[in-house]
Design a protein around this motif. Structure first.
Motif, PDB file in Angstrom:
ATOM      1  N   ALA A  10       0.831  -1.201   0.000  1.00  0.00           N
ATOM      2  CA  ALA A  10       0.000   0.000   0.000  1.00  0.00           C
ATOM      3  C   ALA A  10       0.869   1.256   0.000  1.00  0.00           C
ATOM      4  CB  ALA A  10      -0.924  -0.005   1.211  1.00  0.00           C
ATOM      5  N   ARG A  11       1.958   1.229   0.768  1.00  0.00           N
ATOM      6  CA  ARG A  11       2.879   2.367   0.782  1.00  0.00           C
ATOM      7  C   ARG A  11       3.515   2.570  -0.593  1.00  0.00           C
ATOM      8  NH1 ARG A  11       6.397   1.773   6.394  1.00  0.00           N
ATOM      9  NH2 ARG A  11       4.777   2.520   7.835  1.00  0.00           N
ATOM     10  N   GLN A  12       3.901   1.472  -1.210  1.00  0.00           N
ATOM     11  CA  GLN A  12       4.532   1.568  -2.528  1.00  0.00           C
ATOM     12  C   GLN A  12       3.551   2.107  -3.568  1.00  0.00           C
ATOM     13  OE1 GLN A  12       5.944  -2.450  -2.957  1.00  0.00           O
ATOM     14  NE2 GLN A  12       7.894  -2.027  -1.937  1.00  0.00           N
ATOM     15  N   ALA A  13       2.286   1.703  -3.455  1.00  0.00           N
ATOM     16  CA  ALA A  13       1.274   2.199  -4.396  1.00  0.00           C
ATOM     17  C   ALA A  13       1.081   3.703  -4.233  1.00  0.00           C
ATOM     18  CB  ALA A  13      -0.049   1.471  -4.177  1.00  0.00           C
ATOM     19  N   LEU A  14       1.083   4.173  -2.986  1.00  0.00           N
ATOM     20  CA  LEU A  14       0.984   5.617  -2.744  1.00  0.00           C
ATOM     21  C   LEU A  14       2.213   6.323  -3.306  1.00  0.00           C
ATOM     22  CD1 LEU A  14      -0.290   8.122  -1.462  1.00  0.00           C
ATOM     23  CD2 LEU A  14       0.803   7.477   0.703  1.00  0.00           C
ATOM     24  N   GLY A  15       3.393   5.739  -3.091  1.00  0.00           N
ATOM     25  CA  GLY A  15       4.618   6.323  -3.626  1.00  0.00           C
ATOM     26  C   GLY A  15       4.602   6.419  -5.137  1.00  0.00           C
ATOM     27  N   GLN A  16       4.048   5.394  -5.784  1.00  0.00           N
ATOM     28  CA  GLN A  16       3.966   5.405  -7.248  1.00  0.00           C
ATOM     29  C   GLN A  16       3.051   6.521  -7.729  1.00  0.00           C
ATOM     30  OE1 GLN A  16       5.701   3.411  -9.600  1.00  0.00           O
ATOM     31  NE2 GLN A  16       4.856   5.049 -10.879  1.00  0.00           N
ATOM     32  N   ARG A  17       1.930   6.719  -7.012  1.00  0.00           N
ATOM     33  CA  ARG A  17       1.026   7.816  -7.379  1.00  0.00           C
ATOM     34  C   ARG A  17       1.745   9.156  -7.283  1.00  0.00           C
ATOM     35  NH1 ARG A  17      -4.577   8.033  -4.326  1.00  0.00           N
ATOM     36  NH2 ARG A  17      -4.711   9.899  -5.656  1.00  0.00           N
ATOM     37  N   LEU A  18       2.516   9.338  -6.225  1.00  0.00           N
ATOM     38  CA  LEU A  18       3.236  10.591  -6.055  1.00  0.00           C
ATOM     39  C   LEU A  18       4.321  10.766  -7.118  1.00  0.00           C
ATOM     40  CD1 LEU A  18       3.476  10.543  -2.161  1.00  0.00           C
ATOM     41  CD2 LEU A  18       2.097  12.098  -3.559  1.00  0.00           C
ATOM     42  N   ARG A  19       4.984   9.667  -7.472  1.00  0.00           N
ATOM     43  CA  ARG A  19       5.982   9.724  -8.542  1.00  0.00           C
ATOM     44  C   ARG A  19       5.327  10.158  -9.855  1.00  0.00           C
ATOM     45  NH1 ARG A  19       7.779   5.027  -8.101  1.00  0.00           N
ATOM     46  NH2 ARG A  19       9.844   5.378  -7.167  1.00  0.00           N
ATOM     47  N   ASP A  20       4.161   9.577 -10.151  1.00  0.00           N
ATOM     48  CA  ASP A  20       3.455   9.923 -11.387  1.00  0.00           C
ATOM     49  C   ASP A  20       3.048  11.392 -11.399  1.00  0.00           C
ATOM     50  OD1 ASP A  20       3.717   7.312 -12.212  1.00  0.00           O
ATOM     51  OD2 ASP A  20       1.679   6.720 -11.630  1.00  0.00           O
ATOM     52  N   ILE A  21       2.585  11.891 -10.240  1.00  0.00           N
ATOM     53  CA  ILE A  21       2.205  13.298 -10.154  1.00  0.00           C
ATOM     54  C   ILE A  21       3.420  14.187 -10.427  1.00  0.00           C
ATOM     55  CG2 ILE A  21       1.531  15.110  -8.510  1.00  0.00           C
ATOM     56  CD1 ILE A  21      -0.387  13.046  -7.255  1.00  0.00           C
ATOM     57  N   ARG A  22       4.550  13.820  -9.816  1.00  0.00           N
ATOM     58  CA  ARG A  22       5.768  14.620 -10.030  1.00  0.00           C
ATOM     59  C   ARG A  22       6.190  14.600 -11.494  1.00  0.00           C
ATOM     60  NH1 ARG A  22      10.585  13.223 -10.943  1.00  0.00           N
ATOM     61  NH2 ARG A  22      10.421  11.062 -10.194  1.00  0.00           N
ATOM     62  N   ARG A  23       6.183  13.422 -12.102  1.00  0.00           N
ATOM     63  CA  ARG A  23       6.602  13.321 -13.503  1.00  0.00           C
ATOM     64  C   ARG A  23       5.654  14.082 -14.421  1.00  0.00           C
ATOM     65  NH1 ARG A  23       8.217   6.841 -13.711  1.00  0.00           N
ATOM     66  NH2 ARG A  23      10.335   7.084 -12.846  1.00  0.00           N
ATOM     67  N   ASP A  24       4.358  13.996 -14.142  1.00  0.00           N
ATOM     68  CA  ASP A  24       3.389  14.722 -14.973  1.00  0.00           C
ATOM     69  C   ASP A  24       3.608  16.229 -14.898  1.00  0.00           C
ATOM     70  OD1 ASP A  24       2.235  12.348 -15.731  1.00  0.00           O
ATOM     71  OD2 ASP A  24       0.541  12.475 -14.336  1.00  0.00           O
ATOM     72  N   SER A  25       4.145  16.679 -13.769  1.00  0.00           N
ATOM     73  CA  SER A  25       4.393  18.125 -13.610  1.00  0.00           C
ATOM     74  C   SER A  25       5.676  18.569 -14.312  1.00  0.00           C
ATOM     75  CB  SER A  25       4.497  18.476 -12.126  1.00  0.00           C
ATOM     76  OG  SER A  25       5.727  18.011 -11.580  1.00  0.00           O
ATOM     77  N   GLY A  26       6.494  17.597 -14.727  1.00  0.00           N
ATOM     78  CA  GLY A  26       7.752  17.919 -15.385  1.00  0.00           C
ATOM     79  C   GLY A  26       8.891  18.208 -14.433  1.00  0.00           C
ATOM     80  N   LEU A  27       8.668  17.999 -13.140  1.00  0.00           N
ATOM     81  CA  LEU A  27       9.710  18.278 -12.153  1.00  0.00           C
ATOM     82  C   LEU A  27      10.560  17.044 -11.885  1.00  0.00           C
ATOM     83  CD1 LEU A  27       7.660  20.292  -9.495  1.00  0.00           C
ATOM     84  CD2 LEU A  27       9.398  21.223 -11.044  1.00  0.00           C
ATOM     85  N   SER A  28      11.842  17.262 -11.640  1.00  0.00           N
ATOM     86  CA  SER A  28      12.693  16.177 -11.173  1.00  0.00           C
ATOM     87  C   SER A  28      12.528  16.051  -9.665  1.00  0.00           C
ATOM     88  CB  SER A  28      14.160  16.477 -11.492  1.00  0.00           C
ATOM     89  OG  SER A  28      14.602  17.602 -10.742  1.00  0.00           O
ATOM     90  N   ALA A  29      12.990  14.926  -9.122  1.00  0.00           N
ATOM     91  CA  ALA A  29      12.926  14.743  -7.674  1.00  0.00           C
ATOM     92  C   ALA A  29      13.738  15.816  -6.961  1.00  0.00           C
ATOM     93  CB  ALA A  29      13.434  13.347  -7.304  1.00  0.00           C
ATOM     94  N   ARG A  30      14.878  16.169  -7.554  1.00  0.00           N
ATOM     95  CA  ARG A  30      15.722  17.201  -6.939  1.00  0.00           C
ATOM     96  C   ARG A  30      15.014  18.539  -6.913  1.00  0.00           C
ATOM     97  NH1 ARG A  30      21.755  17.778  -9.042  1.00  0.00           N
ATOM     98  NH2 ARG A  30      21.845  15.829  -7.833  1.00  0.00           N
ATOM     99  N   ALA A  31      14.350  18.891  -8.023  1.00  0.00           N
ATOM    100  CA  ALA A  31      13.662  20.181  -8.091  1.00  0.00           C
ATOM    101  C   ALA A  31      12.510  20.238  -7.096  1.00  0.00           C
ATOM    102  CB  ALA A  31      13.152  20.418  -9.506  1.00  0.00           C
ATOM    103  N   LEU A  32      11.774  19.138  -6.968  1.00  0.00           N
ATOM    104  CA  LEU A  32      10.667  19.109  -6.015  1.00  0.00           C
ATOM    105  C   LEU A  32      11.186  19.261  -4.590  1.00  0.00           C
ATOM    106  CD1 LEU A  32       7.613  16.722  -6.120  1.00  0.00           C
ATOM    107  CD2 LEU A  32       8.661  17.357  -3.969  1.00  0.00           C
ATOM    108  N   ALA A  33      12.280  18.539  -4.295  1.00  0.00           N
ATOM    109  CA  ALA A  33      12.850  18.597  -2.943  1.00  0.00           C
ATOM    110  C   ALA A  33      13.347  20.011  -2.616  1.00  0.00           C
ATOM    111  CB  ALA A  33      13.991  17.592  -2.821  1.00  0.00           C
ATOM    112  N   GLU A  34      13.983  20.649  -3.588  1.00  0.00           N
ATOM    113  CA  GLU A  34      14.481  22.009  -3.358  1.00  0.00           C
ATOM    114  C   GLU A  34      13.326  22.963  -3.098  1.00  0.00           C
ATOM    115  OE1 GLU A  34      16.820  22.984  -6.739  1.00  0.00           O
ATOM    116  OE2 GLU A  34      18.588  21.836  -6.083  1.00  0.00           O
TER     117      GLU A  34
END
Length: 281
Positions: A10-34
């Motif tokens: 369940a945690r991994q499924a939530l993480g995947q949803r968040l990854r998809d949201i980030r990718r759809d926004s065009g942001l990298s993980a680094r940019a989101l974290a900053e």
């Protein structure tokens, strides 16, 4: 499936949803974290299900990615994950009677019950002797407080729901459950006779899935009960899993429909039950 693996999925499924949201926004993980003021590794850990995001994390994630309207649903999902798993030992720590009483409000408000059992006869259809044998086993295995007599009384009282109010019960039982001796053969014979009786109640639809059935998609799974379309309780060896997400409830509803499709009813179901009685001599 173990409790830990269920929660981790369940945690991994939530993480995947968040990854998809980030990718759809065009942001990298680094940019989101900053933008959020986080260490970059935090994004990775959340996306991989290693860390549960807080509600504040989810609001920040969705706001930065331009989809703040998705925050409420993600928060509901996270809350469900946090509360989905209650260990049997924790639930039963105050005694079996308390565990039995805890579900009373749920049973009273539910109108449509869908029950699938691959382990034991469902509690609402049990005799007092069979219930006592089941609960004595729990006491022996888990070392819970021995208030079996009080717990049996609570369960027997709860069975009034079968004959009162506007409740409907669709029950599916694997045939091998009918042949699994819990307690003594005499206890099981009495239980099976009672099963025939309650299975004929107007409120109850009783189906038995025969041994050797061609399964297709309806393979045996963990025992579960669907309460209306609001909640699913899943019985695992070490825990009680509560499911409230609509997508997951729908999956259990689909599983129940598939299992119901290979069950037999009426005279055929009674024949399997009487066959199990005769096998006990």
């Amino acid at each position: 499936m173990s409790v830990s693996s269920s929660v981790q999925q369940a945690r991994q499924a939530l993480g995947q949803r968040l990854r998809d949201i980030r990718r759809d926004s065009g942001l990298s993980a680094r940019a989101l974290a900053e933008a959020a003021g986080w260490h970059e590794s935090k994004c990775s850990k959340i996306q991989n299900g290693r860390v549960m995001p807080s509600e504040a994390d989810l609001r920040a994630w969705t706001a930065i990615c331009g989809v703040p309207d998705q925050a409420a649903d993600l928060i509901a999902t996270a809350r469900n994950i946090e509360g989905m798993c209650i260990e049997w030992r924790r639930l039963e720590r105050a005694g079996l009677k308390r565990a039995q009483e805890s579900v009373r409000p749920l049973f009273e408000r539910t109108r449509r019950f869908r029950m699938y059992q691959s382990w034991v006869i469902p509690g609402l259809l049990q005799t007092a002797a069979y219930t006592r044998a089941v609960l004595n086993t729990i006491v022996s295995l888990r070392g819970t407080p021995d208030d079996v007599d009080d717990a049996v009384a609570v369960r027997m009282e709860r069975q009034k729901v079968l004959r009162t109010g506007d409740h409907r019960f669709a029950v599916l039982i694997e045939e091998w459950v009918l042949r699994t001796v819990i307690g003594t053969p005499d206890i099981l014979v009495g239980q099976l006779g009672h099963l025939i009786t309650v299975g004929s109640l107007p409120s109850v639809s009783l189906g038995v899935i025969p041994l050797g059935s061609t399964r297709g998609a309806g393979w045996p799974v963990e025992s579960f009960t669907v309460y209306d379309d609001a909640q699913v309780n899943v019985e695992l060896v070490s825990a009680h899993l509560t499911v409230t997400q609509q997508a997951e409830i729908s999956e259990y509803g689909q599983a129940f429909s598939e299992l119901a499709g290979i069950a037999v009813y009426g005279a055929e179901a009674r024949s399997l039950i009487t066959g199990a009685i005769n096998a006990l001599g």
